[in-house]
Write a protein that holds these residues in place. Structure first.
Motif, PDB file in Angstrom:
ATOM      1  N   ARG A  36      32.338  51.259  39.360  1.00  0.00           N
ATOM      2  CA  ARG A  36      33.655  51.694  39.849  1.00  0.00           C
ATOM      3  C   ARG A  36      33.608  51.965  41.352  1.00  0.00           C
ATOM      4  O   ARG A  36      34.590  51.687  42.077  1.00  0.00           O
ATOM      5  N   ASN A  40      36.128  50.097  43.862  1.00  0.00           N
ATOM      6  CA  ASN A  40      37.082  50.801  44.729  1.00  0.00           C
ATOM      7  C   ASN A  40      36.989  50.366  46.184  1.00  0.00           C
ATOM      8  O   ASN A  40      37.913  50.608  46.979  1.00  0.00           O
ATOM      9  N   GLN A  41      35.891  49.721  46.552  1.00  0.00           N
ATOM     10  CA  GLN A  41      35.729  49.255  47.931  1.00  0.00           C
ATOM     11  C   GLN A  41      36.389  47.901  48.175  1.00  0.00           C
ATOM     12  O   GLN A  41      36.515  47.468  49.320  1.00  0.00           O
ATOM     13  N   ASN A  72      47.597  50.335  37.840  1.00  0.00           N
ATOM     14  CA  ASN A  72      47.381  49.802  39.200  1.00  0.00           C
ATOM     15  C   ASN A  72      47.549  48.290  39.217  1.00  0.00           C
ATOM     16  O   ASN A  72      48.153  47.717  40.132  1.00  0.00           O
TER      17      ASN A  72
END
Length: 506
Positions: A36, A40-41, A72
């Motif tokens: 994760r 997220n990057q 999302n």
């Protein structure tokens, strides 16, 4: 894991983008936290990675993250596929969130995935496990090709609510039944106390060459315990040993089966042999010993348990209080009962009050038993008042019997046993006016004493008999043997245990 970290370091030093590969490898371990962080990057994650993470969270948790990622994904206008919704519905089942599942149902219809077999099966699973059997059945009926998984889900759902007719109807429509199909139907019968049907179906399963798994075995053993089908239980035990199916769940079910079939020594031997014990293991043997009158052993085991790392629960104290009742340990019983809340933080439930009423009643402390009932923080049920009535029957106490039976007539007005016990108490004290009143009340309410029955296991089959029953196909042979036994018992030379000189038809 070290190799993945080395690859990650290499990509950072050389400016390479291997994020997709790294995340995929991390999810295979799985290491969701690390994956994760990498996810997220990414500035614009692709649907593939969203789906991989949603799948991992739906399998391993936290399940909420699957729904969060889909939100999302949907907000960013990224397309979902049938696998996305299959995993999301699975997460909703794990979270027991029917409302989110219904929202997903709307998305599924809008996006055209309603006809997908896996998605529809997942929706049937969601609605069935949420108790919405009507919606589940509607989806099931609309499926063009019915997946066996969907059938299994419906069988389990109907079994849970006690609708065994519909469960069996679905079961019978499955052409290629899996072990899960058989297990779901067997478990449904057992959950609803239809033990004979459960054993019959288990026999049919094995005759058709289908091998039971651990869940099947753990499901059928309670039926053996309830019917006293020791022979079948021992067959299952042998099967477990021969096929390596021993597990904590099967071992506990075997212990309970032996204990309830009267073989407490075998239950205790198994308890000593199993490599892993959980709280259920200790509870099973403590209750078994207590019921068999071995109260000293039951209380000794309880002391061993609490000196270890296990903390007792409410079921443990049912066994402990039962042991005190069988041992006549009134003061010990009071102390254990009071320690439940003061030491272990366990609020006594109805069954614990029932044990205390039984304990006090056996000791003849009927006034204290009645006062305990009237001071209970919860409403006493028929079991509580029944325990008091039973104690009054033992001590021929009319005063408290009348108080107990008044409540029982309201709580279970169609139970003939209460009328019979009250009538017997009056008769024992020569109160024939009371006997007449009870019998008149029975006639007025249309209550009839239900004929008693017994069951016996022969060659793996369980046979049920009532008084003067002629329904069994071998009734003529059975009554012939009974008549021969009765005739021998009338002979002056008859000695209990001697060879009668004939054999029972097998």
């Amino acid at each position: 894991m070290n190799q993945i970290k080395q690859i990650h370091a290499h990509t950072l030093r050389n400016g390479l983008d291997q994020t997709k590969l790294l995340i995929t490898r991390l999810l295979q371990l799985p290491n969701l936290h690390y994956a994760r962080l990498l996810f997220n990057q990414i500035l614009e994650p692709q649907p593939f990675l969203y789906n991989k993470l949603i799948q991992s969270y739906s399998n391993n948790g936290p399940f909420e993250q699957s729904l969060f990622l889909y939100s999302n994904m949907h907000s960013n206008g990224l397309p979902a596929n049938q696998y996305t919704f299959t995993f999301l519905l699975k997460a909703c089942v794990s979270l027991c969130r029917i409302h989110e599942g219904q929202s997903l149902h709307t998305h599924i219809v809008k996006l055209g995935f309603y006809s997908d077999l896996f998605v529809t099966t997942s929706m049937v699973d969601l609605y069935a496990k949420a108790g919405l059997l009507g919606d589940a059945e509607k989806l099931f009926d609309e499926m063009g090709k019915r997946e066996v998984v969907a059938c299994n889900v419906l069988i389990a759902g109907y079994g849970k609510i006690g609708d065994l007719c519909r469960a069996r109807k679905v079961f019978d429509t499955i052409e290629l039944k899996t072990v899960v199909s058989w297990t779901a139907m067997i478990a449904g019968y057992v959950q609803n106390d239809r033990f004979l049907e459960a054993i019959s179906l288990f026999r049919m399963m094995t005759e058709k060459g289908m091998s039971p798994n651990e869940v099947t075995l753990a499901s059928i053993l309670p039926a053996c315990a309830s019917l006293g089908a020791l022979g079948l239980g021992e067959e299952i035990h042998s099967y477990v040993r021969e096929n390596g199916y021993a597990s904590i769940f099967v071992d506990n079910a075997l212990m309970e089966m032996y204990a309830r079939c009267g073989c407490i020594d075998k239950a205790w031997k198994l308890f000593d042999e199993i490599p892993e014990r959980n709280l259920c293991s200790w509870n099973t043997i403590i209750i078994g010993l207590a019921v068999h009158g071995q109260w000293r052993d039951a209380l000794n085991l309880f002391n061993q348990m609490i000196t270890g790392s296990l903390k007792p629960d409410d079921i443990t104290f049912v066994g402990v209080l039962s042991a005190c009742s069988h041992g006549g340990l009134m003061n010990h019983g009071r102390n254990y009962f009071n320690s439940m809340n003061s030491i272990y933080g366990i609020i006594p439930k109805l069954q614990h009050y029932g044990c205390m009423v039984d304990l006090l009643g056996r000791a003849g402390q009927l006034t204290e038993a009645y006062m305990l009932i009237t001071s209970m923080p919860v409403m006493p049920d028929s079991v509580i008042w029944g325990a008091l009535l039973g104690a009054c029957s033992f001590h021929c106490n009319i005063e408290f019997a009348e108080k107990a039976v008044d409540f029982l007539f309201e709580l279970e007005p169609n139970n003939p046993g209460n009328y019979v016990i009250m009538s017997n108490i009056y008769a024992a004290r020569d109160r024939w006016d009371g006997v007449a009143r009870v019998r008149m009340k029975m006639r007025k309410n249309g209550i009839q004493k239900v004929a008693g029955h017994s069951s016996i296991e022969v060659d793996g089959g369980v046979h049920k008999f009532m008084v003067e029953d002629m329904s069994h196909p071998r009734s003529v042979e059975i009554y012939s043997v009974l008549d021969e036994i009765a005739e021998h018992m009338r002979l002056p030379r008859f000695v209990m245990g001697q060879d009668l000189g004939f054999s029972v038809p097998g």
